[in-house]
Write a protein that holds these residues in place. Structure first.
Motif, PDB file in Angstrom:
ATOM      1  N   SER A 115       0.864  -1.183   0.000  1.00  0.00           N
ATOM      2  CA  SER A 115       0.000   0.000   0.000  1.00  0.00           C
ATOM      3  C   SER A 115       0.897   1.228   0.000  1.00  0.00           C
ATOM      4  N   TRP A 116       0.416   2.307  -0.579  1.00  0.00           N
ATOM      5  CA  TRP A 116       1.212   3.534  -0.635  1.00  0.00           C
ATOM      6  C   TRP A 116       0.333   4.784  -0.565  1.00  0.00           C
ATOM      7  N   THR A 117      -0.977   4.611  -0.354  1.00  0.00           N
ATOM      8  CA  THR A 117      -1.882   5.758  -0.309  1.00  0.00           C
ATOM      9  C   THR A 117      -2.435   6.016   1.095  1.00  0.00           C
ATOM     10  N   GLN A 118      -2.061   5.169   2.066  1.00  0.00           N
ATOM     11  CA  GLN A 118      -2.545   5.336   3.426  1.00  0.00           C
ATOM     12  C   GLN A 118      -1.597   6.245   4.215  1.00  0.00           C
ATOM     13  N   HIS A 119      -2.009   6.600   5.427  1.00  0.00           N
ATOM     14  CA  HIS A 119      -1.116   7.373   6.287  1.00  0.00           C
ATOM     15  C   HIS A 119      -0.025   6.480   6.868  1.00  0.00           C
ATOM     16  N   ASN A 120      -0.391   5.212   7.112  1.00  0.00           N
ATOM     17  CA  ASN A 120       0.565   4.203   7.578  1.00  0.00           C
ATOM     18  C   ASN A 120       0.544   3.035   6.603  1.00  0.00           C
ATOM     19  N   ASN A 121       1.519   2.990   5.742  1.00  0.00           N
ATOM     20  CA  ASN A 121       1.581   1.966   4.704  1.00  0.00           C
ATOM     21  C   ASN A 121       2.456   0.795   5.132  1.00  0.00           C
ATOM     22  N   TYR A 122       2.198  -0.367   4.520  1.00  0.00           N
ATOM     23  CA  TYR A 122       2.997  -1.557   4.789  1.00  0.00           C
ATOM     24  C   TYR A 122       3.236  -2.313   3.483  1.00  0.00           C
ATOM     25  N   LEU A 123       4.331  -3.075   3.461  1.00  0.00           N
ATOM     26  CA  LEU A 123       4.643  -3.968   2.358  1.00  0.00           C
ATOM     27  C   LEU A 123       4.781  -5.382   2.905  1.00  0.00           C
ATOM     28  N   MET A 124       4.522  -6.381   2.056  1.00  0.00           N
ATOM     29  CA  MET A 124       4.740  -7.771   2.433  1.00  0.00           C
ATOM     30  C   MET A 124       5.636  -8.421   1.389  1.00  0.00           C
ATOM     31  N   ILE A 125       6.609  -9.210   1.854  1.00  0.00           N
ATOM     32  CA  ILE A 125       7.520  -9.902   0.950  1.00  0.00           C
ATOM     33  C   ILE A 125       7.384 -11.405   1.111  1.00  0.00           C
ATOM     34  N   ASN A 126       7.901 -12.145   0.137  1.00  0.00           N
ATOM     35  CA  ASN A 126       7.750 -13.606   0.108  1.00  0.00           C
ATOM     36  C   ASN A 126       8.906 -14.343   0.777  1.00  0.00           C
ATOM     37  N   LYS A 127       9.589 -13.690   1.713  1.00  0.00           N
ATOM     38  CA  LYS A 127      10.661 -14.324   2.477  1.00  0.00           C
ATOM     39  C   LYS A 127      10.414 -14.076   3.961  1.00  0.00           C
ATOM     40  N   GLY A 128      10.782 -15.081   4.801  1.00  0.00           N
ATOM     41  CA  GLY A 128      10.568 -14.944   6.230  1.00  0.00           C
ATOM     42  C   GLY A 128      11.723 -15.499   7.037  1.00  0.00           C
ATOM     43  N   SER A 129      11.433 -15.930   8.269  1.00  0.00           N
ATOM     44  CA  SER A 129      12.492 -16.383   9.171  1.00  0.00           C
ATOM     45  C   SER A 129      13.231 -17.599   8.636  1.00  0.00           C
ATOM     46  N   LEU A 130      12.552 -18.430   7.852  1.00  0.00           N
ATOM     47  CA  LEU A 130      13.237 -19.583   7.266  1.00  0.00           C
ATOM     48  C   LEU A 130      14.315 -19.170   6.281  1.00  0.00           C
ATOM     49  N   HIS A 131      14.231 -17.954   5.794  1.00  0.00           N
ATOM     50  CA  HIS A 131      15.208 -17.441   4.828  1.00  0.00           C
ATOM     51  C   HIS A 131      16.201 -16.488   5.488  1.00  0.00           C
ATOM     52  N   GLY A 132      16.188 -16.439   6.820  1.00  0.00           N
ATOM     53  CA  GLY A 132      17.133 -15.589   7.533  1.00  0.00           C
ATOM     54  C   GLY A 132      16.653 -14.171   7.770  1.00  0.00           C
ATOM     55  N   ILE A 133      15.371 -13.896   7.512  1.00  0.00           N
ATOM     56  CA  ILE A 133      14.830 -12.553   7.702  1.00  0.00           C
ATOM     57  C   ILE A 133      14.381 -12.393   9.153  1.00  0.00           C
ATOM     58  N   SER A 134      14.734 -11.275   9.766  1.00  0.00           N
ATOM     59  CA  SER A 134      14.302 -10.986  11.132  1.00  0.00           C
ATOM     60  C   SER A 134      13.916  -9.518  11.250  1.00  0.00           C
ATOM     61  N   THR A 135      13.261  -9.176  12.347  1.00  0.00           N
ATOM     62  CA  THR A 135      12.796  -7.805  12.535  1.00  0.00           C
ATOM     63  C   THR A 135      13.969  -6.835  12.615  1.00  0.00           C
ATOM     64  N   ASP A 136      13.687  -5.598  12.228  1.00  0.00           N
ATOM     65  CA  ASP A 136      14.639  -4.483  12.259  1.00  0.00           C
ATOM     66  C   ASP A 136      15.687  -4.545  11.155  1.00  0.00           C
ATOM     67  N   MET A 137      15.600  -5.512  10.250  1.00  0.00           N
ATOM     68  CA  MET A 137      16.505  -5.511   9.112  1.00  0.00           C
ATOM     69  C   MET A 137      16.095  -4.431   8.117  1.00  0.00           C
ATOM     70  N   ALA A 138      17.073  -3.788   7.527  1.00  0.00           N
ATOM     71  CA  ALA A 138      16.805  -2.759   6.524  1.00  0.00           C
ATOM     72  C   ALA A 138      16.386  -3.406   5.209  1.00  0.00           C
ATOM     73  N   VAL A 139      15.601  -2.670   4.448  1.00  0.00           N
ATOM     74  CA  VAL A 139      15.143  -3.143   3.135  1.00  0.00           C
ATOM     75  C   VAL A 139      15.398  -2.034   2.120  1.00  0.00           C
ATOM     76  N   ILE A 140      16.053  -2.398   1.023  1.00  0.00           N
ATOM     77  CA  ILE A 140      16.343  -1.441  -0.036  1.00  0.00           C
ATOM     78  C   ILE A 140      15.857  -2.011  -1.366  1.00  0.00           C
ATOM     79  N   SER A 141      15.825  -1.148  -2.380  1.00  0.00           N
ATOM     80  CA  SER A 141      15.480  -1.562  -3.740  1.00  0.00           C
ATOM     81  C   SER A 141      16.644  -1.224  -4.647  1.00  0.00           C
ATOM     82  N   PRO A 142      16.606  -1.654  -5.913  1.00  0.00           N
ATOM     83  CA  PRO A 142      17.658  -1.226  -6.843  1.00  0.00           C
ATOM     84  C   PRO A 142      17.745   0.293  -6.986  1.00  0.00           C
TER      85      PRO A 142
END
Length: 280
Positions: A115-142
């Motif tokens: 979402s990008w039109t709300q006051h508080n937006n969120y994104l969801m990705i297809n990777k989780g803890s099984l892939h080494g993802i944990s809270t507070d990790m930074a996320v960047i794009s190309p």
């Protein structure tokens, strides 16, 4: 079957004409080298266009797999950059031995909900803890900065993007190294705001904003955006800067989750330092 026979009977003269035409073309081709070469050339042209069309369709449906492959390859290349390593210099017997250790690694992921039109937006990705993802990790794009991981399950994770009222990220003016804070005040998803930049230096339109590296999440030098407008809040001594974000959130597809291998150690050190201050 009866209908087929009726159809053939009804158009038998047409079929006979076409058959004779084909026969005549074959006879002309056999008895004339020039005509034969022209017919072959024409046939090859038709076949070439057909295969080109088939190949284009096949290539289109193969784009997803190709994009996934390129994203994974880019994640590997990012991890190999000099900025993803930290240097340790040990002087032993007057011999300087510099050893580079991996500072950041990158995990490629795909945006599956956004979402990008709300006051508080969120994104969801297809990777989780099984892939080494944990809270507070930074996320960047190309293109640049995206946000920070806030929740994970085994196979998925949610990201608080910079397009969120609670988002706070340390950034700096690339030209001057002045450090400030990136926030989002709502409204247009293409723009954010930088505060806490002192007015001691003159700013210019299109000055580049990058991550400062002062926080324990984003590596230094990730693109944030470009100054659209900078005004001075009267009496504050600080700029209020409108920034055109580098990341196009509407067309965001693949991202990279950044793992800072020294984050736990850095945070533990800061906590111990704060505890010592309290004891004093």
């Amino acid at each position: 079957m009866r209908q087929l026979l009726e159809f053939i009977k009804r158009f038998n003269y047409v079929f006979l004409f076409l058959l004779l035409e084909v026969f005549c073309i074959i006879m002309v081709a056999k008895n004339s080298y020039y005509q034969n070469s022209r017919i072959i050339s024409w046939g090859n042209s038709i076949a070439g266009r057909w295969y080109k069309g088939v190949n284009s369709v096949g290539s289109y449906f193969g784009l997803k797999a190709e994009n996934d492959r390129l994203a994974a390859e880019n994640a590997m290349l990012r991890a190999q950059q000099a900025a993803s390593y930290i240097s340790f210099n040990d002087s032993v017997f007057s011999i300087n031995d510099t050893v580079y250790k991996q500072h950041y690694t990158y995990t490629e992921a795909k945006i599956i909900k956004a979402s990008w039109t709300q006051h508080n937006n969120y994104l969801m990705i297809n990777k989780g803890s099984l892939h080494g993802i944990s809270t507070d990790m930074a996320v960047i794009s190309p293109q640049g900065i995206v946000g920070v991981v806030v929740n994970t399950t085994s196979n998925f994770a949610t990201i608080m993007p910079v397009l969120h009222s609670n988002s706070r990220n340390s950034v700096k003016i690339k030209r001057t190294d002045l450090v400030g804070t990136l926030i989002w005040e709502g409204g247009d998803y293409r723009y954010a705001t930088v505060i806490d930049i002192p007015t001691t230096h003159k700013l210019y339109q299109n000055d580049t904003i990058i991550t400062s590296g002062f926080a324990n999440d984003f590596p230094e030098g990730i693109a944030v955006g470009y100054i659209e407008e900078a005004r001075t809040d009267q009496g504050s001594g600080f700029y209020h800067i409108k920034v055109r974000l580098a990341t196009d959130f509407v067309n965001l597809d693949h991202v990279y989750v950044v793992d800072n291998h020294f984050k736990a150690e850095q945070e533990a050190l800061m906590a111990a330092t704060a505890e010592n201050d309290e004891e004093d």
